[in-house]
Design a protein around this motif. Structure first.
Motif, PDB file in Angstrom:
ATOM      1  N   UNK A 187       0.811  -1.216   0.000  1.00 54.05           N
ATOM      2  CA  UNK A 187       0.000   0.000   0.000  1.00 54.05           C
ATOM      3  C   UNK A 187       0.843   1.264   0.000  1.00 54.05           C
ATOM      4  N   UNK A 188       2.130   1.152   0.355  1.00 48.74           N
ATOM      5  CA  UNK A 188       2.980   2.335   0.440  1.00 48.74           C
ATOM      6  C   UNK A 188       4.429   1.921   0.246  1.00 48.74           C
ATOM      7  N   UNK A 189       5.265   2.903   0.007  1.00 48.04           N
ATOM      8  CA  UNK A 189       6.674   2.615  -0.299  1.00 48.04           C
ATOM      9  C   UNK A 189       7.423   2.062   0.909  1.00 48.04           C
ATOM     10  N   UNK A 190       7.051   2.481   2.117  1.00 44.14           N
ATOM     11  CA  UNK A 190       7.716   1.951   3.315  1.00 44.14           C
ATOM     12  C   UNK A 190       7.443   0.457   3.464  1.00 44.14           C
ATOM     13  N   UNK A 191       6.176   0.063   3.282  1.00 47.13           N
ATOM     14  CA  UNK A 191       5.843  -1.361   3.358  1.00 47.13           C
ATOM     15  C   UNK A 191       6.537  -2.135   2.246  1.00 47.13           C
ATOM     16  N   UNK A 192       6.553  -1.575   1.046  1.00 54.99           N
ATOM     17  CA  UNK A 192       7.226  -2.251  -0.063  1.00 54.99           C
ATOM     18  C   UNK A 192       8.692  -2.514   0.270  1.00 54.99           C
ATOM     19  N   UNK A 193       9.340  -1.531   0.858  1.00 50.60           N
ATOM     20  CA  UNK A 193      10.753  -1.689   1.241  1.00 50.60           C
ATOM     21  C   UNK A 193      10.913  -2.793   2.284  1.00 50.60           C
ATOM     22  N   UNK A 194      10.033  -2.816   3.275  1.00 49.03           N
ATOM     23  CA  UNK A 194      10.130  -3.842   4.318  1.00 49.03           C
ATOM     24  C   UNK A 194       9.872  -5.237   3.744  1.00 49.03           C
ATOM     25  N   UNK A 195       8.891  -5.348   2.856  1.00 53.82           N
ATOM     26  CA  UNK A 195       8.598  -6.647   2.245  1.00 53.82           C
ATOM     27  C   UNK A 195       9.747  -7.098   1.343  1.00 53.82           C
ATOM     28  N   UNK A 196      10.337  -6.176   0.622  1.00 51.97           N
ATOM     29  CA  UNK A 196      11.487  -6.526  -0.226  1.00 51.97           C
ATOM     30  C   UNK A 196      12.634  -7.075   0.610  1.00 51.97           C
ATOM     31  N   UNK A 197      12.856  -6.481   1.771  1.00 57.84           N
ATOM     32  CA  UNK A 197      13.926  -6.956   2.655  1.00 57.84           C
ATOM     33  C   UNK A 197      13.623  -8.361   3.149  1.00 57.84           C
ATOM     34  N   UNK A 198      12.365  -8.597   3.530  1.00 56.43           N
ATOM     35  CA  UNK A 198      11.989  -9.911   4.057  1.00 56.43           C
ATOM     36  C   UNK A 198      11.981 -10.981   2.980  1.00 56.43           C
ATOM     37  N   UNK A 199      11.486 -10.628   1.807  1.00 55.84           N
ATOM     38  CA  UNK A 199      11.296 -11.621   0.749  1.00 55.84           C
ATOM     39  C   UNK A 199      12.498 -11.747  -0.188  1.00 55.84           C
ATOM     40  N   UNK A 200      13.375 -10.754  -0.149  1.00 60.64           N
ATOM     41  CA  UNK A 200      14.529 -10.728  -1.043  1.00 60.64           C
ATOM     42  C   UNK A 200      14.076 -10.772  -2.500  1.00 60.64           C
ATOM     43  N   UNK A 201      13.052  -9.981  -2.792  1.00 56.80           N
ATOM     44  CA  UNK A 201      12.552  -9.875  -4.161  1.00 56.80           C
ATOM     45  C   UNK A 201      11.823  -8.535  -4.304  1.00 56.80           C
ATOM     46  N   UNK A 202      11.693  -8.010  -5.529  1.00 55.77           N
ATOM     47  CA  UNK A 202      11.026  -6.711  -5.712  1.00 55.77           C
ATOM     48  C   UNK A 202       9.546  -6.797  -5.327  1.00 55.77           C
ATOM     49  N   UNK A 203       9.037  -5.726  -4.731  1.00 53.28           N
ATOM     50  CA  UNK A 203       7.632  -5.618  -4.360  1.00 53.28           C
ATOM     51  C   UNK A 203       7.111  -4.283  -4.856  1.00 53.28           C
ATOM     52  N   UNK A 204       6.008  -4.308  -5.582  1.00 51.04           N
ATOM     53  CA  UNK A 204       5.439  -3.083  -6.149  1.00 51.04           C
ATOM     54  C   UNK A 204       4.584  -2.362  -5.120  1.00 51.04           C
ATOM     55  N   UNK A 205       4.726  -1.057  -5.039  1.00 48.13           N
ATOM     56  CA  UNK A 205       3.848  -0.211  -4.235  1.00 48.13           C
ATOM     57  C   UNK A 205       2.791   0.390  -5.146  1.00 48.13           C
ATOM     58  N   UNK A 206       1.545   0.020  -4.916  1.00 47.41           N
ATOM     59  CA  UNK A 206       0.446   0.516  -5.749  1.00 47.41           C
ATOM     60  C   UNK A 206      -0.114   1.835  -5.248  1.00 47.41           C
ATOM     61  N   UNK A 207       0.193   2.202  -3.994  1.00 44.37           N
ATOM     62  CA  UNK A 207      -0.563   3.238  -3.307  1.00 44.37           C
ATOM     63  C   UNK A 207      -1.698   2.572  -2.552  1.00 44.37           C
ATOM     64  N   UNK A 208      -2.253   3.288  -1.603  1.00 37.52           N
ATOM     65  CA  UNK A 208      -3.289   2.708  -0.744  1.00 37.52           C
ATOM     66  C   UNK A 208      -4.617   2.584  -1.494  1.00 37.52           C
ATOM     67  N   UNK A 209      -5.108   1.360  -1.605  1.00 40.10           N
ATOM     68  CA  UNK A 209      -6.353   1.114  -2.331  1.00 40.10           C
ATOM     69  C   UNK A 209      -7.556   1.794  -1.697  1.00 40.10           C
TER      70      UNK A 209
END
Length: 420
Positions: A187-209
């Motif tokens: 939902x946001x760039x901060x969450x995307x960054x945290x998920x990328x760190x955990x998953x070790x893969x790119x995560x898209x930030x769509x903005x909050x639905x």
């Protein structure tokens, strides 16, 4: 399977014999619905609707359920052949979803996450696509969905720093569960960054639905009736989605402004008795909506302890105090509904669940984050409605997160008419 997941499955399986009794005790305490305990245990479920591709959409509570309801309706517009199954954790969300469900959709209370219950639930419904809203990671349900061959997606993913730190200690388990999802959207760039760190893969930030959710509707007749019979010429200020302790802050903020009409709409209407007690202790004349009491021009406060009427309260208000920002652990609530209706909004400083959105809205001059009752009261009494230009720009961008999410989900669905 990681050691942490294996341990979780073992512990939840061991707890299974005690869950029936636990659910009954929760029902006696008002935390579960006796009539829906079987849904929590995945027993005696309705028959799966015949034919069609089934999409399961799961969210925790009211906010996630509203978001997923809108997403489900958008999916049906694109694919009228779909069958939709909504699940949620709370009675409040169940009451909200029930009357709002589209055709070809049903709602169940979410199944408890044990291996046996998860297996019964997935085998019974045979979903083609499982959509988890925001931060609902239930290992047994995720593993059974994977085993069944269902596609899996996380939408509007949100994760705080503290949650990310917790999952970092179980990063292998998180990668095993969420890393194999077909779609992961933040939902946001901060969450995307945290998920990328955990998953070790790119995560898209769509903005909050939630920006794409339309403001809640209201009856023009009821708006006119309450303006004439309750508000009169008084300024009206609403405390929306408040939690324990926030009503007192709201009342302190407006102390001495006796010519102002106040509406209090708590996040959980079952707190009505406690709020009424607070108001009576302060000697404030009130009418209680849940009892059908009719407010008059002499009524200072309307206690709106009902469900599904927030659109009415927003439209009556000249300014809004949005709850959730002064209560530890809540993290704020979605400010877009009152903002898009042209209401000035004040909330508290502790809004970590909507940090990116709040930053953006505050820069646009559409909300204010304030801490003390004195500052809150001054703002609520003096703030002007949002500028038309700022609202127009916001509305132009509002639907983008939903559009991007739909574009990611639709390819996961089998073509109409293909054998599953």
């Amino acid at each position: 399977m990681t050691a942490a997941i294996h341990l979780y499955r073992t512990l939840t399986q061991a707890a299974s014999p005690f869950l029936g009794g636990l659910m009954k005790r929760r029902a006696r305490a008002g935390k579960e619905d006796y009539g829906r305990i079987n849904e929590r245990l995945a027993r005696n479920m309705p028959r799966r609707m015949p034919g069609g591709t089934l999409v399961w959409l799961h969210g925790a509570s009211v906010g996630e359920s509203q978001l997923l309801l809108e997403l489900g309706q958008r999916l049906l517009e694109k694919r009228p052949d779909l069958l939709l199954l909504f699940t949620s954790q709370t009675q409040t969300s169940a009451r909200l979803l029930g009357p709002a469900l589209p055709d070809r959709a049903i709602h169940l209370m979410a199944p408890l996450d044990t291996p046996a219950i998860a297996r019964r639930f997935i085998q019974h419904w045979q979903p083609d696509l499982c959509i988890f809203g925001e931060g609902e990671f239930w290992p047994n349900l995720i593993l059974e969905a994977e085993k069944s061959g269902a596609k899996r997606a996380l939408v509007n993913g949100r994760m705080t720093d503290s949650s990310a730190e917790g999952w970092q200690k179980l990063s292998r388990a998180f990668q095993r569960l969420v890393g194999r999802f077909d779609v992961v959207l933040a939902a946001d760039t901060d969450t995307a960054r945290r998920l990328e760190t955990l998953l070790d893969q790119p995560v898209q930030s769509t903005g909050n639905m939630k920006s794409a959710l339309p403001p809640p509707s209201a009856s023009d007749v009821e708006i006119r009736r309450l303006r004439e019979n309750f508000l009169g010429d008084r300024r009206c200020i609403l405390a929306a989605s408040t939690h324990d302790g926030e009503e007192a802050i709201f009342l302190d903020a407006l102390k001495g402004n006796d010519d102002t009409a106040l509406i209090i709409a708590p996040r959980h209407p079952d707190r009505g008795d406690a709020i009424e007690s607070l108001l009576k202790t302060r000697g404030l004349p009130l009418a209680r909506r849940s009892r059908g009491e009719t407010p008059t021009p002499r009524t200072r406060i309307l206690l709106a302890d009902t469900m599904g009427e927030m659109g009415l309260w927003y439209r009556l208000a000249d300014a809004v105090f949005l709850g959730g920002g002064h209560t530890e652990g809540v993290g704020g609530h979605n400010p877009l509904e009152p903002v898009r209706l042209g209401r000035p909004v004040v909330t508290g400083p502790d809004v970590f669940n909507f940090a990116t959105m709040m930053d953006d809205l505050e820069k646009r001059g559409l909300i204010r984050r304030l801490k003390t009752p004195k500052a809150i009261g001054k703002a609520l009494l003096t703030m002007e409605p949002p500028a038309a230009e700022a609202l127009a720009a916001l509305n132009e961008q509002a639907d983008a997160p939903m559009t991007v999410t739909l574009e990611a989900l639709l390819p996961l669905l089998p073509e109409p008419g293909l054998l599953q």
